[in-house]
Motif scaffolding. Structure first.
Motif, PDB file in Angstrom:
ATOM      1  N   ASP A 136       0.813  -1.225   0.000  1.00  0.00           N
ATOM      2  CA  ASP A 136       0.000   0.000   0.000  1.00  0.00           C
ATOM      3  C   ASP A 136       0.845   1.272   0.000  1.00  0.00           C
ATOM      4  O   ASP A 136       0.541   2.227   0.705  1.00  0.00           O
ATOM      5  CB  ASP A 136      -0.958   0.010   1.197  1.00  0.00           C
ATOM      6  CG  ASP A 136      -1.959  -1.129   1.151  1.00  0.00           C
ATOM      7  OD1 ASP A 136      -2.342  -1.530   0.032  1.00  0.00           O
ATOM      8  OD2 ASP A 136      -2.340  -1.609   2.226  1.00  0.00           O
ATOM      9  N   GLY A 137       1.928   1.294  -0.758  1.00  0.00           N
ATOM     10  CA  GLY A 137       2.762   2.484  -0.846  1.00  0.00           C
ATOM     11  C   GLY A 137       3.664   2.719   0.348  1.00  0.00           C
ATOM     12  O   GLY A 137       4.251   3.787   0.488  1.00  0.00           O
ATOM     13  N   LEU A 138       3.791   1.717   1.223  1.00  0.00           N
ATOM     14  CA  LEU A 138       4.621   1.834   2.412  1.00  0.00           C
ATOM     15  C   LEU A 138       5.656   0.717   2.445  1.00  0.00           C
ATOM     16  O   LEU A 138       5.462  -0.328   1.835  1.00  0.00           O
ATOM     17  CB  LEU A 138       3.762   1.746   3.676  1.00  0.00           C
ATOM     18  CG  LEU A 138       2.678   2.810   3.847  1.00  0.00           C
ATOM     19  CD1 LEU A 138       1.790   2.461   5.027  1.00  0.00           C
ATOM     20  CD2 LEU A 138       3.306   4.177   4.038  1.00  0.00           C
ATOM     21  N   LEU A 139       6.727   0.937   3.207  1.00  0.00           N
ATOM     22  CA  LEU A 139       7.730  -0.097   3.448  1.00  0.00           C
ATOM     23  C   LEU A 139       7.785  -0.387   4.939  1.00  0.00           C
ATOM     24  O   LEU A 139       7.763   0.527   5.758  1.00  0.00           O
ATOM     25  CB  LEU A 139       9.124   0.359   3.012  1.00  0.00           C
ATOM     26  CG  LEU A 139       9.436   0.415   1.532  1.00  0.00           C
ATOM     27  CD1 LEU A 139      10.867   0.878   1.316  1.00  0.00           C
ATOM     28  CD2 LEU A 139       9.221  -0.926   0.871  1.00  0.00           C
ATOM     29  N   PHE A 140       7.840  -1.672   5.264  1.00  0.00           N
ATOM     30  CA  PHE A 140       7.989  -2.115   6.642  1.00  0.00           C
ATOM     31  C   PHE A 140       9.190  -3.044   6.708  1.00  0.00           C
ATOM     32  O   PHE A 140       9.472  -3.770   5.742  1.00  0.00           O
ATOM     33  CB  PHE A 140       6.744  -2.875   7.121  1.00  0.00           C
ATOM     34  CG  PHE A 140       5.508  -2.028   7.151  1.00  0.00           C
ATOM     35  CD1 PHE A 140       5.211  -1.257   8.260  1.00  0.00           C
ATOM     36  CD2 PHE A 140       4.655  -1.988   6.067  1.00  0.00           C
ATOM     37  CE1 PHE A 140       4.076  -0.458   8.294  1.00  0.00           C
ATOM     38  CE2 PHE A 140       3.516  -1.199   6.080  1.00  0.00           C
ATOM     39  CZ  PHE A 140       3.230  -0.431   7.201  1.00  0.00           C
ATOM     40  N   ILE A 141       9.888  -3.045   7.828  1.00  0.00           N
ATOM     41  CA  ILE A 141      11.011  -3.963   7.998  1.00  0.00           C
ATOM     42  C   ILE A 141      10.800  -4.775   9.263  1.00  0.00           C
ATOM     43  O   ILE A 141      10.106  -4.354  10.191  1.00  0.00           O
ATOM     44  CB  ILE A 141      12.374  -3.230   8.073  1.00  0.00           C
ATOM     45  CG1 ILE A 141      12.410  -2.194   9.207  1.00  0.00           C
ATOM     46  CG2 ILE A 141      12.729  -2.589   6.779  1.00  0.00           C
ATOM     47  CD1 ILE A 141      13.301  -2.652  10.296  1.00  0.00           C
ATOM     48  N   ARG A 142      11.394  -5.965   9.249  1.00  0.00           N
ATOM     49  CA  ARG A 142      11.396  -6.825  10.435  1.00  0.00           C
ATOM     50  C   ARG A 142      12.731  -7.530  10.501  1.00  0.00           C
ATOM     51  O   ARG A 142      13.123  -8.227   9.556  1.00  0.00           O
ATOM     52  CB  ARG A 142      10.260  -7.830  10.381  1.00  0.00           C
ATOM     53  CG  ARG A 142      10.251  -8.703  11.623  1.00  0.00           C
ATOM     54  CD  ARG A 142       9.034  -9.590  11.695  1.00  0.00           C
ATOM     55  NE  ARG A 142       8.837  -9.923  13.084  1.00  0.00           N
ATOM     56  CZ  ARG A 142       7.743  -9.711  13.763  1.00  0.00           C
ATOM     57  NH1 ARG A 142       6.730  -9.155  13.187  1.00  0.00           N
ATOM     58  NH2 ARG A 142       7.664 -10.065  15.020  1.00  0.00           N
ATOM     59  N   ASP A 143      13.434  -7.337  11.600  1.00  0.00           N
ATOM     60  CA  ASP A 143      14.702  -8.015  11.822  1.00  0.00           C
ATOM     61  C   ASP A 143      14.407  -9.491  12.081  1.00  0.00           C
ATOM     62  O   ASP A 143      13.405  -9.830  12.717  1.00  0.00           O
ATOM     63  CB  ASP A 143      15.420  -7.395  13.024  1.00  0.00           C
ATOM     64  CG  ASP A 143      16.819  -7.931  13.186  1.00  0.00           C
ATOM     65  OD1 ASP A 143      17.727  -7.399  12.526  1.00  0.00           O
ATOM     66  OD2 ASP A 143      16.995  -8.882  13.968  1.00  0.00           O
ATOM     67  N   LEU A 144      15.249 -10.363  11.582  1.00  0.00           N
ATOM     68  CA  LEU A 144      15.049 -11.808  11.743  1.00  0.00           C
ATOM     69  C   LEU A 144      15.972 -12.390  12.808  1.00  0.00           C
ATOM     70  O   LEU A 144      16.463 -13.496  12.677  1.00  0.00           O
ATOM     71  CB  LEU A 144      15.261 -12.513  10.398  1.00  0.00           C
ATOM     72  CG  LEU A 144      14.283 -12.114   9.293  1.00  0.00           C
ATOM     73  CD1 LEU A 144      14.677 -12.756   7.965  1.00  0.00           C
ATOM     74  CD2 LEU A 144      12.858 -12.506   9.680  1.00  0.00           C
ATOM     75  N   GLY A 145      16.187 -11.634  13.878  1.00  0.00           N
ATOM     76  CA  GLY A 145      17.056 -12.095  14.955  1.00  0.00           C
ATOM     77  C   GLY A 145      18.521 -11.995  14.605  1.00  0.00           C
ATOM     78  O   GLY A 145      19.335 -12.791  15.073  1.00  0.00           O
ATOM     79  N   SER A 146      18.875 -11.000  13.794  1.00  0.00           N
ATOM     80  CA  SER A 146      20.257 -10.841  13.362  1.00  0.00           C
ATOM     81  C   SER A 146      21.172 -10.541  14.539  1.00  0.00           C
ATOM     82  O   SER A 146      20.757  -9.955  15.535  1.00  0.00           O
ATOM     83  CB  SER A 146      20.360  -9.711  12.328  1.00  0.00           C
ATOM     84  OG  SER A 146      20.048  -8.474  12.931  1.00  0.00           O
ATOM     85  N   THR A 147      22.427 -10.956  14.408  1.00  0.00           N
ATOM     86  CA  THR A 147      23.414 -10.750  15.473  1.00  0.00           C
ATOM     87  C   THR A 147      23.740  -9.276  15.669  1.00  0.00           C
ATOM     88  O   THR A 147      23.766  -8.780  16.790  1.00  0.00           O
ATOM     89  CB  THR A 147      24.704 -11.519  15.145  1.00  0.00           C
ATOM     90  OG1 THR A 147      24.388 -12.903  15.015  1.00  0.00           O
ATOM     91  CG2 THR A 147      25.752 -11.340  16.231  1.00  0.00           C
ATOM     92  N   ASN A 148      23.988  -8.559  14.584  1.00  0.00           N
ATOM     93  CA  ASN A 148      24.444  -7.174  14.676  1.00  0.00           C
ATOM     94  C   ASN A 148      23.343  -6.141  14.436  1.00  0.00           C
ATOM     95  O   ASN A 148      23.619  -4.948  14.417  1.00  0.00           O
ATOM     96  CB  ASN A 148      25.609  -6.947  13.714  1.00  0.00           C
ATOM     97  CG  ASN A 148      26.798  -7.774  14.133  1.00  0.00           C
ATOM     98  OD1 ASN A 148      27.148  -7.831  15.299  1.00  0.00           O
ATOM     99  ND2 ASN A 148      27.413  -8.452  13.177  1.00  0.00           N
ATOM    100  N   GLY A 149      22.128  -6.590  14.235  1.00  0.00           N
ATOM    101  CA  GLY A 149      20.986  -5.699  14.224  1.00  0.00           C
ATOM    102  C   GLY A 149      20.662  -4.988  12.932  1.00  0.00           C
ATOM    103  O   GLY A 149      21.457  -4.890  12.018  1.00  0.00           O
ATOM    104  N   THR A 150      19.430  -4.507  12.898  1.00  0.00           N
ATOM    105  CA  THR A 150      18.908  -3.667  11.837  1.00  0.00           C
ATOM    106  C   THR A 150      18.585  -2.325  12.491  1.00  0.00           C
ATOM    107  O   THR A 150      17.957  -2.291  13.544  1.00  0.00           O
ATOM    108  CB  THR A 150      17.641  -4.290  11.223  1.00  0.00           C
ATOM    109  OG1 THR A 150      17.971  -5.580  10.692  1.00  0.00           O
ATOM    110  CG2 THR A 150      17.081  -3.422  10.122  1.00  0.00           C
ATOM    111  N   LYS A 151      19.013  -1.249  11.859  1.00  0.00           N
ATOM    112  CA  LYS A 151      18.797   0.074  12.441  1.00  0.00           C
ATOM    113  C   LYS A 151      18.058   0.975  11.464  1.00  0.00           C
ATOM    114  O   LYS A 151      18.276   0.895  10.254  1.00  0.00           O
ATOM    115  CB  LYS A 151      20.134   0.735  12.797  1.00  0.00           C
ATOM    116  CG  LYS A 151      20.882   0.032  13.895  1.00  0.00           C
ATOM    117  CD  LYS A 151      22.185   0.733  14.200  1.00  0.00           C
ATOM    118  CE  LYS A 151      22.933  -0.002  15.303  1.00  0.00           C
ATOM    119  NZ  LYS A 151      24.230   0.640  15.572  1.00  0.00           N
ATOM    120  N   VAL A 152      17.197   1.819  12.021  1.00  0.00           N
ATOM    121  CA  VAL A 152      16.528   2.865  11.259  1.00  0.00           C
ATOM    122  C   VAL A 152      16.931   4.183  11.906  1.00  0.00           C
ATOM    123  O   VAL A 152      16.691   4.386  13.101  1.00  0.00           O
ATOM    124  CB  VAL A 152      14.996   2.696  11.256  1.00  0.00           C
ATOM    125  CG1 VAL A 152      14.327   3.853  10.532  1.00  0.00           C
ATOM    126  CG2 VAL A 152      14.600   1.368  10.617  1.00  0.00           C
TER     127      VAL A 152
END
Length: 144
Positions: free
Chosen positions: A50-66
């Motif tokens: 719907d014109g948007l982006l969502f993220i979900r970390d999959l338990g990564s070691t070093n992380g996802t940052k916004v």
């Protein structure tokens, strides 16, 4: 809607063509392959809806940052900085581009790092102190 991740380090942009895009270091499984030891095999997913982006970390070691803040899930806005461990990108959301001659976009994108000795990455933790993903020639689009 056109969704791109534009490398802050000057590499080619990654165009998100699928509704669900898996990002990670596991070749052949991930839609966006980032060959860096600091990126987990299955690092995160980016969902386009719907014109948007969502993220979900999959338990990564070093992380996802916004925007420098470690997140497990969240929405992305145009101009946000998205980091997979130490690989940094700027989020672009906009109208679809005109079709380019010669066909569509590839389903997979490969981002390759440069290593000083031309060899493979080490198994040790990469804290990002060595710089970015390499030169623009290190980003490769994979065909179907």
């Amino acid at each position: 809607m056109l969704a791109k991740l534009i490398s802050i380090d000057g590499d080619h942009p990654i165009v998100l063509t699928k509704d669900v895009t898996v990002v990670g270091r596991k070749r052949g499984v991930c839609d966006v392959y980032i060959d860096r030891s600091s990126v987990s095999k299955l690092h995160c997913v980016v969902v386009k809806t719907d014109g948007l982006l969502f993220i979900r970390d999959l338990g990564s070691t070093n992380g996802t940052k916004v925007n420098g803040q470690r997140v497990t899930r969240g929405a992305l806005l145009p101009g946000d900085e998205l980091s997979f461990a130490n690989a940094r990108f700027r989020v672009y959301l906009g109208p679809d581009e005109e079709p380019q001659p010669g066909g569509g976009r590839p389903d997979r994108t490969e981002v390759m790092s440069s290593f000083p000795d031309g060899g493979a990455p080490s198994d040790s933790f990469d804290d990002g102190s060595q710089g970015g993903l390499g030169s623009a020639s290190d980003v490769h689009l994979l065909g179907e």
